[in-house]
Design an enzyme around this catalytic site. Sequence first.
Site, short mmCIF file in Angstrom:
data_model
loop_
_atom_site.label_atom_id
_atom_site.label_comp_id
_atom_site.label_asym_id
_atom_site.label_seq_id
_atom_site.Cartn_x
_atom_site.Cartn_y
_atom_site.Cartn_z
N ASP A 41 0.87 -1.16 0.00
CA ASP A 41 0.00 0.00 0.00
C ASP A 41 0.92 1.24 0.00
OD1 ASP A 41 -2.36 1.64 0.45
OD2 ASP A 41 -1.73 1.75 2.55
N ASP A 51 -0.18 5.06 1.37
CA ASP A 51 -0.44 5.89 2.55
C ASP A 51 -0.33 5.09 3.83
OD1 ASP A 51 -1.18 8.70 1.87
OD2 ASP A 51 -2.66 7.71 0.59
N ASP A 73 -1.45 -0.89 6.14
CA ASP A 73 -1.56 -0.24 7.45
C ASP A 73 -2.99 0.02 7.91
OD1 ASP A 73 -2.05 3.18 7.32
OD2 ASP A 73 -1.96 1.96 5.49
#
Length: 247
Positions: free
Chosen positions: A28, A30, A190
């Site tokens: 990922d 961000d 995250d």
Amino acid sequence: MTASSAENSADRKCSLSGLAPLEAVLFDIDGTLCDSDPLHHQAFRELLLQIGYNDGVPITEEFFIEKIAGKHNDDIARGLFPDWDLEKGLKFTDDKEALFRKLAKEQIKPLDGLHKMRKWIEERGLKRAAVTNAPKPNAELMISLLGLSDFFQEVVLGSDCERAKPFPDPYLKALELLQVSKDHTFVFEDSVSGIKAGVAAGMPVVGLATRNPESLLMEAKPVFLIRDYDDPKLWAALEELDRKGAP
């Protein structure tokens, strides 16, 4: 359960060795490559205050985590503005993304250990892709600012898929583009949305507890959590994976 058996159980849970021989690693962006969520929170907070959202009370970090973090802008707009038409909601999120990019240019930096992780992947000739719900201008800017433009072989956007995260479509598309197997690939994520997407695509997900509460992330069923790419737990798992995949 004794202390030693509990420790052995935890070690097994932190294992990635079943993926040997490893073919690819998916990331990922961000909160996974960089701690960007505070900048997203700041941009949303400022613009929502300007329109008198929530009676002028600034949104909290808890609100941000629950309603915004990791989600695609279509879903964010619908959630924040259920009485608005989608076009108006997306105009707001477009303005927010422009403010975020301005903030990111001044403040973004890689998570600790990221470039060590990059070196490990490159030395082993593994394939890699970035898989994100972020808009294309954001994704391209962050990858460039982090010095990763020549690292990722593919960048998959949620908006380019029939369904964005938390559905598995973006990760399934990454596997297809890289021509690798889910049985020999793992994911770094995250957010709850992202972890769910990776798990639904059939891959083990290493969760980064960058900002989101660990208890919340664990509900999405990552194989284990790390604080950043310097975490000893990660390197123990990678060393075991190396041993398992050695000829």
